[in-house]
Design an enzyme around this catalytic site. Sequence first.
Site, PDB file in Angstrom:
ATOM      1  N   LYS A  22     -12.951   1.014   2.037  1.00 19.54           N
ATOM      2  CA  LYS A  22     -11.798   0.189   1.653  1.00 19.54           C
ATOM      3  C   LYS A  22     -11.068  -0.313   2.886  1.00 19.54           C
ATOM      4  O   LYS A  22     -10.760  -1.503   2.998  1.00 19.54           O
ATOM      5  CB  LYS A  22     -10.835   1.000   0.799  1.00 19.54           C
ATOM      6  CG  LYS A  22      -9.396   0.466   0.765  1.00 19.54           C
ATOM      7  CD  LYS A  22      -8.468   1.357   0.025  1.00 19.54           C
ATOM      8  CE  LYS A  22      -7.222   1.812   0.639  1.00 19.54           C
ATOM      9  NZ  LYS A  22      -6.381   1.153   1.524  1.00 19.54           N
ATOM     10  N   ASN A  23     -10.794   0.578   3.865  1.00 18.95           N
ATOM     11  CA  ASN A  23      -9.959   0.163   4.994  1.00 18.95           C
ATOM     12  C   ASN A  23     -10.708  -0.706   6.000  1.00 18.95           C
ATOM     13  O   ASN A  23     -10.084  -1.339   6.858  1.00 18.95           O
ATOM     14  CB  ASN A  23      -9.312   1.387   5.649  1.00 18.95           C
ATOM     15  CG  ASN A  23      -8.214   1.957   4.736  1.00 18.95           C
ATOM     16  OD1 ASN A  23      -7.764   1.291   3.812  1.00 18.95           O
ATOM     17  ND2 ASN A  23      -7.833   3.188   4.976  1.00 18.95           N
ATOM     18  N   ARG A  96      -0.692  -3.390   1.852  1.00 19.37           N
ATOM     19  CA  ARG A  96      -0.364  -3.176   3.260  1.00 19.37           C
ATOM     20  C   ARG A  96      -1.168  -4.127   4.147  1.00 19.37           C
ATOM     21  O   ARG A  96      -0.653  -4.672   5.108  1.00 19.37           O
ATOM     22  CB  ARG A  96      -0.708  -1.722   3.617  1.00 19.37           C
ATOM     23  CG  ARG A  96      -0.413  -1.343   5.028  1.00 19.37           C
ATOM     24  CD  ARG A  96       1.003  -0.928   5.182  1.00 19.37           C
ATOM     25  NE  ARG A  96       1.400  -0.742   6.571  1.00 19.37           N
ATOM     26  CZ  ARG A  96       2.672  -0.878   6.946  1.00 19.37           C
ATOM     27  NH1 ARG A  96       3.605  -1.189   6.071  1.00 19.37           N
ATOM     28  NH2 ARG A  96       3.002  -0.713   8.212  1.00 19.37           N
ATOM     29  N   CYS A 120       1.299   1.686  -0.013  1.00 22.18           N
ATOM     30  CA  CYS A 120       1.764   3.029  -0.392  1.00 22.18           C
ATOM     31  C   CYS A 120       3.067   3.368   0.336  1.00 22.18           C
ATOM     32  O   CYS A 120       3.226   3.088   1.516  1.00 22.18           O
ATOM     33  CB  CYS A 120       0.709   4.067  -0.030  1.00 22.18           C
ATOM     34  SG  CYS A 120      -0.821   3.810  -0.923  1.00 22.18           S
ATOM     35  N   PRO A 126       6.812   1.079  10.116  1.00 23.65           N
ATOM     36  CA  PRO A 126       7.208  -0.044  10.981  1.00 23.65           C
ATOM     37  C   PRO A 126       6.017  -0.900  11.397  1.00 23.65           C
ATOM     38  O   PRO A 126       4.869  -0.487  11.258  1.00 23.65           O
ATOM     39  CB  PRO A 126       7.817   0.649  12.198  1.00 23.65           C
ATOM     40  CG  PRO A 126       7.206   2.002  12.222  1.00 23.65           C
ATOM     41  CD  PRO A 126       6.921   2.370  10.790  1.00 23.65           C
ATOM     42  N   GLN A 129       4.603  -2.310  16.723  1.00 24.83           N
ATOM     43  CA  GLN A 129       3.451  -2.376  17.632  1.00 24.83           C
ATOM     44  C   GLN A 129       2.603  -3.625  17.362  1.00 24.83           C
ATOM     45  O   GLN A 129       2.013  -4.186  18.298  1.00 24.83           O
ATOM     46  CB  GLN A 129       2.591  -1.111  17.514  1.00 24.83           C
ATOM     47  CG  GLN A 129       3.340   0.154  17.923  1.00 24.83           C
ATOM     48  CD  GLN A 129       3.849   0.087  19.358  1.00 24.83           C
ATOM     49  OE1 GLN A 129       3.098  -0.093  20.315  1.00 24.83           O
ATOM     50  NE2 GLN A 129       5.175   0.172  19.513  1.00 24.83           N
ATOM     51  N   ASP A 310      -5.389  10.455   5.438  1.00 23.70           N
ATOM     52  CA  ASP A 310      -5.732   9.945   4.099  1.00 23.70           C
ATOM     53  C   ASP A 310      -6.503  10.962   3.271  1.00 23.70           C
ATOM     54  O   ASP A 310      -6.825  10.696   2.109  1.00 23.70           O
ATOM     55  CB  ASP A 310      -6.530   8.644   4.204  1.00 23.70           C
ATOM     56  CG  ASP A 310      -5.678   7.531   4.771  1.00 23.70           C
ATOM     57  OD1 ASP A 310      -6.244   6.502   5.189  1.00 23.70           O
ATOM     58  OD2 ASP A 310      -4.454   7.695   4.839  1.00 23.70           O
ATOM     59  N   ARG A 402      -6.714   0.945  -6.776  1.00 22.01           N
ATOM     60  CA  ARG A 402      -6.643   0.063  -5.606  1.00 22.01           C
ATOM     61  C   ARG A 402      -7.688   0.483  -4.577  1.00 22.01           C
ATOM     62  O   ARG A 402      -8.123  -0.321  -3.760  1.00 22.01           O
ATOM     63  CB  ARG A 402      -5.266   0.172  -4.944  1.00 22.01           C
ATOM     64  CG  ARG A 402      -4.142  -0.525  -5.661  1.00 22.01           C
ATOM     65  CD  ARG A 402      -2.877  -0.486  -4.856  1.00 22.01           C
ATOM     66  NE  ARG A 402      -3.105  -0.787  -3.454  1.00 22.01           N
ATOM     67  CZ  ARG A 402      -2.196  -0.595  -2.507  1.00 22.01           C
ATOM     68  NH1 ARG A 402      -1.017  -0.102  -2.820  1.00 22.01           N
ATOM     69  NH2 ARG A 402      -2.448  -0.891  -1.262  1.00 22.01           N
TER      70      ARG A 402
HETATM   71  C1  EPZ Z   1      -3.715   2.538   7.968  1.00 19.54           C
HETATM   72  O1  EPZ Z   1      -2.331   2.311   7.733  1.00 19.54           O
HETATM   73  C2  EPZ Z   1      -4.322   2.841   6.618  1.00 19.54           C
HETATM   74  N1  EPZ Z   1      -4.149   1.681   5.742  1.00 19.54           N
HETATM   75  C3  EPZ Z   1      -3.669   4.063   6.004  1.00 19.54           C
HETATM   76  O2  EPZ Z   1      -4.440   4.388   4.856  1.00 19.54           O
HETATM   77  C4  EPZ Z   1      -3.761   5.249   6.960  1.00 19.54           C
HETATM   78  O3  EPZ Z   1      -2.974   6.311   6.438  1.00 19.54           O
HETATM   79  C5  EPZ Z   1      -3.255   4.871   8.348  1.00 19.54           C
HETATM   80  O4  EPZ Z   1      -3.914   3.683   8.820  1.00 19.54           O
HETATM   81  C6  EPZ Z   1      -3.527   5.980   9.366  1.00 19.54           C
HETATM   82  O5  EPZ Z   1      -4.901   6.235   9.420  1.00 19.54           O
HETATM   83  C7  EPZ Z   1      -5.020   0.651   5.861  1.00 19.54           C
HETATM   84  O6  EPZ Z   1      -5.930   0.677   6.660  1.00 19.54           O
HETATM   85  C8  EPZ Z   1      -4.799  -0.502   4.909  1.00 19.54           C
HETATM   86  P1  EPZ Z   1      -0.892   3.106  11.340  1.00 19.54           P
HETATM   87  P2  EPZ Z   1      -1.409   1.686   8.911  1.00 19.54           P
HETATM   88  O7  EPZ Z   1      -0.429   1.803  11.846  1.00 19.54           O
HETATM   89  O8  EPZ Z   1      -2.241   0.774   9.709  1.00 19.54           O
HETATM   90  C9  EPZ Z   1       3.312   4.320  13.200  1.00 19.54           C
HETATM   91  C10 EPZ Z   1      -4.928   4.713   2.625  1.00 19.54           C
HETATM   92  O9  EPZ Z   1      -4.663   5.746   1.981  1.00 19.54           O
HETATM   93  N2  EPZ Z   1       3.417   2.891  13.512  1.00 19.54           N
HETATM   94  O10 EPZ Z   1      -2.124   3.728  11.917  1.00 19.54           O
HETATM   95  O11 EPZ Z   1      -0.163   1.212   8.287  1.00 19.54           O
HETATM   96  C11 EPZ Z   1       3.376   4.601  11.705  1.00 19.54           C
HETATM   97  O12 EPZ Z   1       4.728   4.737  11.271  1.00 19.54           O
HETATM   98  C12 EPZ Z   1      -3.881   4.170   3.551  1.00 19.54           C
HETATM   99  O13 EPZ Z   1      -6.043   4.128   2.626  1.00 19.54           O
HETATM  100  C13 EPZ Z   1       4.482   2.458  14.296  1.00 19.54           C
HETATM  101  O14 EPZ Z   1       5.328   3.250  14.726  1.00 19.54           O
HETATM  102  O15 EPZ Z   1      -1.102   3.010   9.757  1.00 19.54           O
HETATM  103  C14 EPZ Z   1       2.621   5.888  11.591  1.00 19.54           C
HETATM  104  O16 EPZ Z   1       3.473   6.977  11.913  1.00 19.54           O
HETATM  105  C15 EPZ Z   1      -2.548   4.821   3.345  1.00 19.54           C
HETATM  106  N3  EPZ Z   1       4.577   1.129  14.590  1.00 19.54           N
HETATM  107  C16 EPZ Z   1       1.550   5.772  12.685  1.00 19.54           C
HETATM  108  O17 EPZ Z   1       2.023   4.770  13.592  1.00 19.54           O
HETATM  109  C17 EPZ Z   1       3.647   0.215  14.150  1.00 19.54           C
HETATM  110  O18 EPZ Z   1       3.788  -0.991  14.477  1.00 19.54           O
HETATM  111  C18 EPZ Z   1       0.174   5.363  12.176  1.00 19.54           C
HETATM  112  O19 EPZ Z   1       0.330   4.156  11.432  1.00 19.54           O
HETATM  113  C19 EPZ Z   1       2.572   0.677  13.358  1.00 19.54           C
HETATM  114  C20 EPZ Z   1       2.466   2.018  13.062  1.00 19.54           C
END
Ligand code: EPZ
Length: 437
Positions: A22-23, A96, A120, A126, A129, A310, A402
Amino acid sequence: MQKYIISGGRPLNGTVSISGAKNAAVAIIPAALMVRGVCRIENLPDISDTDTLLRVLEIMGASVRMINRTTVELDCTSVSLDGLSEEVWALTRRIRASYYLIGAMLGRFGRACSTMPGGCNFGVRPIDQHIKGLNALGANVRVDGGFIRARAENGRLRGARIYLDKVSVGATINIMIAAATAEGRTVIENVAREPHIVDLANFLNSMGADVRGAGTDVIKVRGVPSLHGGTYALIPDQIEAGTYMAAVAAAGGCVRIENVIPKHLDCISSKLREMNVEIEDGDDYVVVRRDGLLCHADVKTMPYPGFPTDMQPQIGAVLCCASGISAVTEGVWDNRFKYFEELRKMGATVKVDGRTAIIIGVDRLTGATVRACDLRAGAAVVIAGLAAKGVTRVEDVQYIERGYEDIVGKLRALGAEIRCVDEPDEPTSRRTDWLAG
Ligand code: EPZ
């Protein structure tokens, strides 16, 4: 509303085949916006997030031809930003991954507009980044009124050196997509290393990009003027596979899980072995067996190759049925324990303190009416229902659908007593408008 009815207490036996990741799909479909020509994408998961993104591209003018349930031929040659409309925004607010359209639009047109993403809800999510990286590539990014707008100075992005302050899957993906057609070289440091990051890089390269280092903590991109069509097959879904592994651990039985990359499951397999679950690694399958006592374990979620966040709700549900006391620490998200409120309705004994949950295993959970708070929380209550004594009714299953292709059909084929019914919610349950994202 659709709900699942599960009669628990039956072991799982047989074979299940894992769908495309999915991702990876939700990153590669937006990236296809940059390709002038036909992109044939194979091993797509048949899930609502995929449908949503394909519909967005179609409204923007892409030709979308489903060859079969898991293969699409996309031609984005005629796509334009004129196609952006309320109909698009209603879809992009749901998920997302819609923010990957920003990177793709900038890479294709030098300007971009989309809504803030949905997805979710487990705490603050945020996008600083993403903005940092896209600004470094010369895009002036603005967020206001619920929209993200960006415009590349001089109409085309230019390569840059970017150091991510936080390991972020989304920011790594968005910046990689945008950099693929930027002028010059881009170096992105402190990047995420998940399997779907590598899959996206391989997709971009098969369409003519020059992306190296995906899977390490430094990705180097040499921008190309444009991307051409091609064919690409997605990797299998690491988290779907892990979810079925956790289901066998909780319900007991012996299941062969096919169409996987065992290496991607190393951390999950290692943790389940600690819990007295037998895992046999094949070339493209794993066999999971649990017939003895399920033992407690401590889990801390980390970016790949650590234990995946996840999989945290799913392993949390299994530990509720394990003997002894377990600790689960969520290392990525602020608040990803909401599902324990649902598991407590089934008799789970859990104490949550910030990012740590202390679980005291019980002999048997008991069936109850619960809801899917989000995608993986939904998987957790399904796993709990499979192990529980009695009947569990799961509401808000649209969240589960989803990200899991035909979860009811796949579980029924393994001997689970689960069915999907359409009936009004019980007055006590809280309706959620998931369309709000
Ligand atoms: C992706 O979300 C996945 N979603 C999430 O899976 C998954 O939990 C996550 O990566 C971590 O592996 C998709 O791929 C659609 P991150 P994403 O940016 O990209 C912080 C599922 O169940 N952060 O890696 O939103 C953030 O707050 C979903 O399939 C910032 O601070 O996650 C978090 O603490 C749920 N600033 C950490 O980084 C930013 O600009 C990791 O977030 C971006 C993120």
